[in-house]
Design a protein around this motif. Structure first.
Motif, PDB file in Angstrom:
ATOM      1  N   TRP A  90      66.359 -98.921   0.732  1.00 54.09           N
ATOM      2  CA  TRP A  90      65.812 -99.994  -0.112  1.00 54.09           C
ATOM      3  C   TRP A  90      66.393-101.358   0.222  1.00 54.09           C
ATOM      4  O   TRP A  90      65.660-102.338   0.374  1.00 54.09           O
ATOM      5  CB  TRP A  90      66.015 -99.694  -1.599  1.00 54.09           C
ATOM      6  CG  TRP A  90      65.169-100.591  -2.454  1.00 54.09           C
ATOM      7  CD1 TRP A  90      63.938-100.313  -2.969  1.00 54.09           C
ATOM      8  CD2 TRP A  90      65.453-101.952  -2.845  1.00 54.09           C
ATOM      9  NE1 TRP A  90      63.451-101.403  -3.650  1.00 54.09           N
ATOM     10  CE2 TRP A  90      64.351-102.425  -3.596  1.00 54.09           C
ATOM     11  CE3 TRP A  90      66.523-102.807  -2.623  1.00 54.09           C
ATOM     12  CZ2 TRP A  90      64.296-103.706  -4.133  1.00 54.09           C
ATOM     13  CZ3 TRP A  90      66.466-104.101  -3.154  1.00 54.09           C
ATOM     14  CH2 TRP A  90      65.358-104.538  -3.900  1.00 54.09           C
ATOM     15  N   THR A  91      67.712-101.438   0.326  1.00 53.02           N
ATOM     16  CA  THR A  91      68.313-102.761   0.554  1.00 53.02           C
ATOM     17  C   THR A  91      67.960-103.305   1.942  1.00 53.02           C
ATOM     18  O   THR A  91      67.866-104.518   2.120  1.00 53.02           O
ATOM     19  CB  THR A  91      69.846-102.724   0.378  1.00 53.02           C
ATOM     20  OG1 THR A  91      70.375-101.653   1.147  1.00 53.02           O
ATOM     21  CG2 THR A  91      70.216-102.526  -1.089  1.00 53.02           C
ATOM     22  N   LYS A  92      67.763-102.398   2.894  1.00 56.57           N
ATOM     23  CA  LYS A  92      67.329-102.862   4.228  1.00 56.57           C
ATOM     24  C   LYS A  92      65.921-103.445   4.139  1.00 56.57           C
ATOM     25  O   LYS A  92      65.620-104.479   4.751  1.00 56.57           O
ATOM     26  CB  LYS A  92      67.367-101.713   5.238  1.00 56.57           C
ATOM     27  CG  LYS A  92      68.747-101.142   5.499  1.00 56.57           C
ATOM     28  CD  LYS A  92      68.711-100.054   6.557  1.00 56.57           C
ATOM     29  CE  LYS A  92      70.064 -99.371   6.691  1.00 56.57           C
ATOM     30  NZ  LYS A  92      70.347 -98.415   5.616  1.00 56.57           N
ATOM     31  N   ASP A  93      65.054-102.782   3.381  1.00 60.63           N
ATOM     32  CA  ASP A  93      63.698-103.312   3.175  1.00 60.63           C
ATOM     33  C   ASP A  93      63.756-104.687   2.507  1.00 60.63           C
ATOM     34  O   ASP A  93      63.012-105.605   2.881  1.00 60.63           O
ATOM     35  CB  ASP A  93      62.879-102.361   2.289  1.00 60.63           C
ATOM     36  CG  ASP A  93      62.527-101.054   2.983  1.00 60.63           C
ATOM     37  OD1 ASP A  93      62.701-100.968   4.220  1.00 60.63           O
ATOM     38  OD2 ASP A  93      62.084-100.121   2.286  1.00 60.63           O
ATOM     39  N   TRP A  94      64.641-104.814   1.520  1.00 57.43           N
ATOM     40  CA  TRP A  94      64.757-106.089   0.799  1.00 57.43           C
ATOM     41  C   TRP A  94      65.251-107.190   1.736  1.00 57.43           C
ATOM     42  O   TRP A  94      64.723-108.310   1.727  1.00 57.43           O
ATOM     43  CB  TRP A  94      65.709-105.937  -0.394  1.00 57.43           C
ATOM     44  CG  TRP A  94      65.854-107.205  -1.184  1.00 57.43           C
ATOM     45  CD1 TRP A  94      65.068-107.624  -2.224  1.00 57.43           C
ATOM     46  CD2 TRP A  94      66.831-108.241  -0.974  1.00 57.43           C
ATOM     47  NE1 TRP A  94      65.496-108.856  -2.668  1.00 57.43           N
ATOM     48  CE2 TRP A  94      66.580-109.255  -1.928  1.00 57.43           C
ATOM     49  CE3 TRP A  94      67.889-108.401  -0.083  1.00 57.43           C
ATOM     50  CZ2 TRP A  94      67.348-110.415  -2.013  1.00 57.43           C
ATOM     51  CZ3 TRP A  94      68.651-109.561  -0.161  1.00 57.43           C
ATOM     52  CH2 TRP A  94      68.373-110.546  -1.120  1.00 57.43           C
ATOM     53  N   ALA A 119      63.140 -95.257  -5.941  1.00 57.68           N
ATOM     54  CA  ALA A 119      62.997 -94.273  -4.862  1.00 57.68           C
ATOM     55  C   ALA A 119      61.677 -94.380  -4.099  1.00 57.68           C
ATOM     56  O   ALA A 119      61.503 -93.709  -3.082  1.00 57.68           O
ATOM     57  CB  ALA A 119      63.132 -92.864  -5.440  1.00 57.68           C
ATOM     58  N   ALA A 120      60.754 -95.214  -4.580  1.00 54.03           N
ATOM     59  CA  ALA A 120      59.427 -95.236  -3.958  1.00 54.03           C
ATOM     60  C   ALA A 120      59.475 -95.633  -2.480  1.00 54.03           C
ATOM     61  O   ALA A 120      58.753 -95.074  -1.649  1.00 54.03           O
ATOM     62  CB  ALA A 120      58.503 -96.177  -4.732  1.00 54.03           C
ATOM     63  N   ASN A 121      60.330 -96.607  -2.143  1.00 55.84           N
ATOM     64  CA  ASN A 121      60.424 -97.018  -0.733  1.00 55.84           C
ATOM     65  C   ASN A 121      60.914 -95.873   0.148  1.00 55.84           C
ATOM     66  O   ASN A 121      60.522 -95.766   1.315  1.00 55.84           O
ATOM     67  CB  ASN A 121      61.386 -98.192  -0.586  1.00 55.84           C
ATOM     68  CG  ASN A 121      60.803 -99.499  -1.071  1.00 55.84           C
ATOM     69  OD1 ASN A 121      59.906 -99.499  -1.916  1.00 55.84           O
ATOM     70  ND2 ASN A 121      61.304-100.608  -0.556  1.00 55.84           N
ATOM     71  N   GLU A 122      61.773 -95.035  -0.396  1.00 54.09           N
ATOM     72  CA  GLU A 122      62.319 -93.914   0.378  1.00 54.09           C
ATOM     73  C   GLU A 122      61.238 -92.867   0.650  1.00 54.09           C
ATOM     74  O   GLU A 122      61.253 -92.185   1.681  1.00 54.09           O
ATOM     75  CB  GLU A 122      63.477 -93.248  -0.384  1.00 54.09           C
ATOM     76  CG  GLU A 122      64.465 -94.201  -1.040  1.00 54.09           C
ATOM     77  CD  GLU A 122      65.268 -95.044  -0.068  1.00 54.09           C
ATOM     78  OE1 GLU A 122      65.439 -94.607   1.082  1.00 54.09           O
ATOM     79  OE2 GLU A 122      65.728 -96.146  -0.468  1.00 54.09           O
ATOM     80  N   LEU A 123      60.303 -92.745  -0.292  1.00 54.93           N
ATOM     81  CA  LEU A 123      59.271 -91.705  -0.188  1.00 54.93           C
ATOM     82  C   LEU A 123      58.037 -92.178   0.578  1.00 54.93           C
ATOM     83  O   LEU A 123      57.287 -91.355   1.120  1.00 54.93           O
ATOM     84  CB  LEU A 123      58.840 -91.265  -1.590  1.00 54.93           C
ATOM     85  CG  LEU A 123      59.911 -90.582  -2.441  1.00 54.93           C
ATOM     86  CD1 LEU A 123      59.439 -90.438  -3.884  1.00 54.93           C
ATOM     87  CD2 LEU A 123      60.258 -89.215  -1.868  1.00 54.93           C
ATOM     88  N   GLN A 124      57.806 -93.496   0.618  1.00 48.34           N
ATOM     89  CA  GLN A 124      56.570 -94.020   1.199  1.00 48.34           C
ATOM     90  C   GLN A 124      56.283 -93.490   2.616  1.00 48.34           C
ATOM     91  O   GLN A 124      55.143 -93.116   2.911  1.00 48.34           O
ATOM     92  CB  GLN A 124      56.607 -95.556   1.196  1.00 48.34           C
ATOM     93  CG  GLN A 124      55.368 -96.213   1.767  1.00 48.34           C
ATOM     94  CD  GLN A 124      54.088 -95.875   1.024  1.00 48.34           C
ATOM     95  OE1 GLN A 124      54.103 -95.728  -0.196  1.00 48.34           O
ATOM     96  NE2 GLN A 124      52.988 -95.728   1.756  1.00 48.34           N
ATOM     97  N   PRO A 125      57.287 -93.412   3.518  1.00 52.79           N
ATOM     98  CA  PRO A 125      56.981 -92.905   4.863  1.00 52.79           C
ATOM     99  C   PRO A 125      56.498 -91.456   4.868  1.00 52.79           C
ATOM    100  O   PRO A 125      55.973 -90.982   5.875  1.00 52.79           O
ATOM    101  CB  PRO A 125      58.333 -93.014   5.598  1.00 52.79           C
ATOM    102  CG  PRO A 125      59.119 -94.015   4.818  1.00 52.79           C
ATOM    103  CD  PRO A 125      58.686 -93.854   3.395  1.00 52.79           C
ATOM    104  N   PHE A 126      56.667 -90.772   3.758  1.00 52.18           N
ATOM    105  CA  PHE A 126      56.305 -89.353   3.692  1.00 52.18           C
ATOM    106  C   PHE A 126      55.059 -89.128   2.831  1.00 52.18           C
ATOM    107  O   PHE A 126      54.793 -87.987   2.430  1.00 52.18           O
ATOM    108  CB  PHE A 126      57.478 -88.547   3.122  1.00 52.18           C
ATOM    109  CG  PHE A 126      58.740 -88.664   3.927  1.00 52.18           C
ATOM    110  CD1 PHE A 126      58.935 -87.859   5.045  1.00 52.18           C
ATOM    111  CD2 PHE A 126      59.709 -89.590   3.590  1.00 52.18           C
ATOM    112  CE1 PHE A 126      60.093 -87.970   5.799  1.00 52.18           C
ATOM    113  CE2 PHE A 126      60.882 -89.705   4.335  1.00 52.18           C
ATOM    114  CZ  PHE A 126      61.073 -88.897   5.450  1.00 52.18           C
TER     115      PHE A 126
END
Lengths: 194, 153
Positions: free
Chosen positions: A144-148, A95-102
């Motif tokens: 996440w998968t888009k970032d990957w 979940a870290a990638n989801e939270l990083q923008p916040f």
């Protein structure tokens, strides 16, 4: 009311206020979808996105580590630190990638808490959607998968990311599927697939 | 009088509550434990806790580590320490160090922290690494089964 009664009342109040998180129900208004997990509890709440390492040790880069660190949710209602371990993709993704923008922002989240004290599962969270406090639009925790894909254009192709990930492929090529080395792996594979 | 007592009580609660960026010194510990995929372990999504450790779950643990699922150190007494940092590498969101240690059992020196029922560790030194010691494939095969494809003829 006597002094003794005052103290008793205050003691009761203190006990209520200091009761651990699961005494509170955060399911009101949750639209979290079930993952059919044994201990899942829907939970929607306000929180601040914090850097776990910073919170524990005082090592606090300005941007929460720029995506390299696990982040957490400091719940507004009771100051409990909730650890989001999973995003909303059934794809072995955190979940870290989801939270990083916040990072550092006040947010509202919706998802599933894990509550299984027997094995130590408490204040763990599957994040399904998030929005900054004061905004209307929810953002699904599916990035996440888009970032990957953006980070691994060389691994484009069919099938799930984890079957195409260069680091995972390198690990399996070196140590096998069971991690014991290729020779031992071959023996185990023969047993599993006679 | 009641108001004064109540005020004192509320102040006491406020004093007990940690601020948003509270820092602690941590407790120095030496532990021996296995690097595990904490989501599969705690959620039960793949089955029992016994089945999602060791060799049976190695490939999945590698996927989850690469995918940024938090990595934990599972000790013999069943306590799990969420790894915040390992030997100077603060990347615990899919970082190489933790990925390369998936399923290994190590002895580590570090600083332990506890917050709201969860345990955390900053691993300062890996004292020894015994590799993968739990041969769980003998009881469970591969978990999940699709982690290990059937070899082609």
């Amino acid at each position: 009311m006597t002094m003794g009664n005052h103290m008793k009342t205050a003691a009761v109040l203190l006990t209520v206020l200091a009761t651990p998180s699961f005494a509170q129900d955060f399911s009101a208004g949750s639209e979290a979808k079930s993952w059919n997990l044994y201990s899942e509890v829907p939970a929607r709440f306000d929180a601040t996105v914090v850097d776990l390492m910073c919170n524990m040790t005082g090592d606090c880069p300005a941007d929460c580590g720029g995506g390299t660190r696990q982040l957490a949710l400091l719940r507004s209602a009771d100051n409990v630190l909730v650890f989001p371990m999973k995003n909303n993709q059934p794809a072995f993704t955190g979940a870290a990638n989801e939270l990083q923008p916040f990072c550092g922002k006040a947010v509202e989240v919706d998802g599933l808490l894990l509550d299984d004290p027997e094995i130590g599962a408490q204040n763990m969270y599957l994040l399904q959607r998030i929005r900054e406090v004061g905004t209307e639009e929810w953002i699904k925790a599916n990035r996440w998968t888009k970032d990957w894909e953006a980070a691994h254009p060389e691994a484009a192709g069919d099938g799930p990311w984890f079957n195409r990930d260069p680091r995972v492929q390198a690990e399996i090529a070196t140590n096998g599927y069971f991690g014991l080395g290729l020779e031992q792996d071959a023996v185990i594979l023969k047993e599993l697939f006679p | 009088m009641f108001r004064q007592t109540l005020t004192c009580g509320l102040l006491a609660v406020s004093g007990l509550a940690a601020p948003a960026y509270a820092t602690e010194d941590g407790t120095r510990i030496t532990i021996t434990g296995e690097f595990i995929d904490t989501w599969c372990y705690f959620s039960g999504v793949m089955g029992s806790t016994d089945s999602v450790v060791g060799t049976s779950h190695h490939t999945c643990a590698t996927w989850c580590s690469a995918g940024g699922v938090p990595v934990g150190l599972l000790t013999e007494d069943g306590k799990v320490y969420m790894v915040l940092k390992i030997e100077g590498d603060t990347n615990n969101n899919g970082g190489d160090t933790l990925l390369n240690l998936a399923s290994d059992t190590i002895t580590a020196d570090g600083l332990a922290y506890e917050r709201d029922g969860l345990n955390y560790i900053v691993v300062e030194k890996v004292v020894s690494n015994a590799g993968i010691t739990r041969l769980s494939h003998e009881d469970f095969g591969a978990i999940p089964p699709f982690a290990v494809p059937e070899p082609k003829e």
